[in-house]
Every structure is written in structure tokens, then in C-alpha cells.
Design an enzyme around this catalytic site. Structure first.
Site: not given
Length: 490
Positions: A180, A81, A156
Site C-alpha cells: 500500500s 495517511k 490503499s
């Protein structure tokens, strides 16, 4: 699609270490898959093909020289990420304010991955600064759900989840502030774990809300996720919130759970996280999952956590307040975007112009909410009250775990919605965190495991498993047992 991209990380690791296949072959197969499908999905913000192949070749050379694998996952590539710093790739947090920014140091998680011999394929898309539930808040365009490219992949960390679901990577790293990791896992039929707060280092993790943020592992199976969990977890003196405790035996627990025996395990169904307002297909899938746990020998009881009712408003005061403080560092003076620096504007004007141009609408919204909640006249009324509710939620968990070993709920009240459907209604989007955020407020571990497809729209649904702090292994035992009994997702 190469069949190498359909194998589990555990299978790939075993075959690489036995030298039946090479890490270079596996890494190249996934890079080819990225080139094939990511133009449509937009799961990656940066692909580091050359660097990943170099790391893979180093693993192959070490194995050929007779060296032991650097870790149980050595040679298996991974998607990271884009909120963890990397010296060899940009770290943008999906924001214009950090476009092209190169970090001078690696995050501890990045360092651990490199030391473990895990090639990093690239950095994945996300909601800007990890603020959102759909990955539509990225400054570089939304990520699409591989199950239906007209729908969101969660957020997210939708980029990491979409990369897994589309076979672009066998493993991924995410972060979880209010869900997330888990919510994207649920809506893409992948597995994601939020470890106990403080057990995976936050050093080099660009902060959203420091008391809530937690890095964690993502995979397509519970065992794969457990193997990655053990690689990235552990004490780090550079992180002031790091806990100097042993890493729970999550791999052993996953292997034990796969045998399919949950006799002696007490499972609590949280009354407040099972509502008629949830999507009918989500509730049906959850009820079916609970029936499977009973069939495996678990004792299932209903438990009440009455203050969970106030979790959402509490979270959306605590989190923006910390965001307001953390994002003050983006002042156009130290790094990142700088607008209006032509000698005709004051430093204050340059800062204001830079933040106006560099931050997206959702980030600005949360900064404003947080700044208001922390202001002198409202601190006690808003932020102070939210902290009290946070304590009450933690006590609810403590009382529940006096009765049961783990708690379960749907991961999200909804299946993934259409792209653009909730962009103009942030409150509707915030509701997708309803089931996940209590564990962040308490600092406890939780996992999402696929629980089938919704009868409403055929989209993936997740089962959330929660455990007390430092009992992450319980998640993996129950999750692996359920996964084995559930069978493949259609």
C-alpha cells in the site's frame, strides 16, 4: 503554482534552516496548492491549515532565536495517511464507522513528526481501513491520479501518493500491508518505502492486519524518503512488535548511492516476479532498469523463489483472518458510529446494524473471508496452510540473500487502470499486489522507485528493490544510484 512546491524536501529543509525562506512560506504555498487542485484529486480527507501554520511558525521562531533545527526536516510540511491517530484532526480510516472520530492520543509516528518540527498539512485519503489497491474503497470518494485523473492512484495509500505527485506536499507518510506504499508510489512516479517490520512503531496505527502492517516514508526523491525514514523509525516500548535495534543508516546510504557506483553489489532478478502475463510496458521498463543497474557496476543474476507462486492466495487468507479479528472491536459500544440505539433494539442488534451501515463492501468481504478461514472446521485447512506457505516464502528469501545483496522486480504488474474498471472484479484488483506482498509476508524491507513511463499508455512504472530484514540501507543505496542514473521522469 509556487516554485516552493516544486523543490525537494532536502532543498526546502536546507533553505529553511539557513533562513533563506521560512517554514510558514513553504507551508502556506502547499496549502494554496491544496486549495487549487485537491477539489479534483480528493487526496486529502482533512486539511489542518491553521494548525500546520502554527507548527511552521514555531519552527521559524526557534531558528530566529538561534536554536538548532529539531531535525533535518524541521519546517518541511507533510501529509499523513488517515490511519494514524491525531488528537487535533479526525481519524476516520476513510470509513463511515469512524466518521468525525477524534482520538484521545497521538500515534507514535505522529508524536515523532511533531517533535521533529514537521508541520502536518492534513490527513490523506485511502481505501477503507487500508483494504484495497485503488483508493476507490474510501467512503469519502475516490482519489484521482494526477498523471491522468480518469485513473486510480493506487492503494490503499493513494491519497498520500497523489498529494506528492501533484505537489500538494513534499513528504508523506503511508502504511504498507501488502504493497500500500509501494504500489501507489509506482503508479504516481513517486518514491515509497516499506521498512523492516517492527522498525517503525505501530502504536496509534489503526490495525488492518497486525502481522503485516508497517508505516513508512514517502517522497519524490530517494534522499527525501531516507530523511523521513530516519525521523519516524526507532524502538517504541508501547508497540509489542517493535524491534529494539539501531535504525539503519539510510540517509548515509542514499547519499553514497547518489554517487552512482554499484560495483560489488549483487542484484537478483526474481524469476517468479517476471512473467509474460505482466503488461508489456511494465516489463520493458523493468528490463531497462536492470540494464541501468548493470551499467552502474552491479552484478545481476537471476534467482528463483519458487514459493512466491503461492504468495497471493496465502496473503489473502492471512490478511483477512487478521482483519476479521481486528475489526471485531468496532462493535458500536466503545467509539465511532452507533445505529439503532433508540432503546428498541438489543445490543447485538445495534452492533449488527452499525457494522452493516458503517463498513463498506470490500471491508465486509474481507471480514467474511477471514471469519470463514478462522472457523473451527476450516482453520487448519485454510489459515494454517497459509501460515506454512508464509514460512516457505521467508525461506525462499533467506536462500536468495545468500547469493545476492538485493532483489529487484517490477513494483506492480500493471500501470494504473481506469476508475471503476475493476471495482466489480476484486480478484483482478488483488493481482496488483502480486510483486509487493511477499516482502510483507516475510517482514522484509522494500522500496519502489520510479522507472519511467510505460510504452503502452504513458503512465508511470516503478522498480521494486527488496533487501533482507534490517538492511533497509541497501534499498536506499541502490535506489539513489538508479535514480541518479535514470534522470528525470518526463
Amino acid at each position: 503554482m509556487s516554485d516552493l512546491t516544486t523543490r525537494t524536501a532536502a532543498e526546502l529543509a536546507q533553505q529553511i534552516h539557513a533562513r533563506e525562506i521560512s517554514s510558514v512560506e513553504v507551508t502556506q504555498a502547499h496549502l494554496d496548492r491544496i486549495a487549487e487542485v485537491d477539489g479534483e484529486l480528493n487526496a486529502f480527507l482533512h486539511v489542518a491549515g491553521e494548525r500546520a501554520l502554527e507548527a511552521a511558525a514555531a519552527v521559524d521562531a526557534a531558528l530566529a532565536a538561534g536554536e538548532a533545527p529539531a531535525s533535518p526536516l524541521a519546517g518541511v510540511p507533510l501529509a499523513l495517511k488517515d490511519v494514524f491517530t491525531t488528537t487535533d484532526m479526525p481519524t476516520t480510516c476513510a470509513s463511515k464507522i469512524l466518521e468525525g472520530w477524534m482520538s484521545p492520543y497521538d500515534a507514535t509516528v505522529t508524536t515523532k513528526l511533531r517533535a521533529a518540527g514537521i508541520p502536518i498539512l492534513g490527513k490523506t485519503n485511502m481505501d477503507e481501513f487500508a483494504m484495497g489497491s485503488s483508493t476507490e474503497n474510501s467512503a469519502y470518494g475516490p482519489t484521482r491520479n494526477p498523471w491522468d485523473t480518469t485513473r486510480i492512484p493506487g492503494g490503499s495509500g493513494g491519497g498520500s501518493a497523489a498529494a506528492l505527485a501533484s505537489r500538494q506536499a513534499p513528504l508523506a507518510i503511508g502504511t504498507d500491508t501488502g504493497g500500500s506504499i509501494r504500489q501507489p508510489a509506482a503508479v504516481t512516479a513517486t518514491v515509497g518505502t516499506k521498512p523492516t517490520y517492527g522498525t517503525v512503531s505501530r502504536y496509534g496505527l489503526v490495525a488492518c492486519a497486525s502481522s503485516l502492517d508497517q508505516g513508512g516514508p514517502c517522497g519524490r526523491t530517494v534522499l527525501d524518503t531516507a530523511l523521513l525514514h530516519e525521523v519516524i523509525a526507532g524502538y517504541d516500548p508501547r508497540d509489542s512488535t517493535s524491534r529494539d535495534v539501531p535504525v539503519p543508516p539510510v540517509v548515509e546510504a542514499a547519499r553514497r548511492g547518489a554517487a552512482g557506483d554499484l560495483r560489488g553489489v549483487k542484484v537478483g532478478v526474481v524469476k517468479e516476479l517476471h512473467s509474460d502475463s505482466y503488461q508489456p510496458g511494465v516489463l520493458a521498463s523493468f528490463d531497462a532498469a536492470v540494464a541501468v543497474l548493470k551499467d552502474l557496476g552491479a552484478e545481476v543474476v537471476e534467482v528463483s523463489c519458487p514459493h512466491f507462486e503461492y504468495g497471493l492466495p496465502s496473503y489473502y487468507l492471512v490478511m483477512p483472518s487478521e482483519v476479521s479479528s481486528n475489526l471485531a472491536r468496532f462493535d458500536a459500544m466503545r467509539y465511532g458510529l452507533r445505529v439503532g440505539d433508540d432503546g428498541t433494539h438489543s445490543a447485538e442488534q445495534v452492533m449488527a446494524m452499525t457494522r452493516a451501515a458503517g463498513f463498506g463492501p470490500e471491508v465486509k468481504r474481507r471480514i467474511m473471508i477471514g471469519t470463514y478461514a478462522l472457523s473451527a472446521g476450516y482453520y487448519d485447512e485454510y489459515y494454517g496452510q497459509a501460515l506454512k506457505v508464509r514460512t516457505l516464502i521467508a525461506r525462499d528469501f533467506d536462500r536468495a540473500y545468500e547469493q545476492v545483496d538485493v532483489l529487484v522486480s517490477p513494483t506492480s504488474p500493471f500501470t494504473p487502470w481506469k476508475l471503476g474498471e475493476k471495482v466489480d472484479d476484486p480478484l483482478a484488483m488483488y493481482l496488483s499486489d502480486l510483486c509487493t506482498l511477499p516482502t510483507n509476508l516475510a517482514g522484509h524491507p522494500a522500496m519502489s522507485v520510479p522507472s519511467g513511463l510505460s510504452k503502452d499508455d504513458g503512465m508511470p512504472v516503478g522498480l521494486q528493490i527488496m533487501a533482507p530484514a534490517l538492511a533497509d540501507d541497501r534499498l536506499y543505496r541502490v535506489g539513489a544510484a538508479y535514480e541518479a542514473a535514470r534522470g528525470p521522469i518526463a
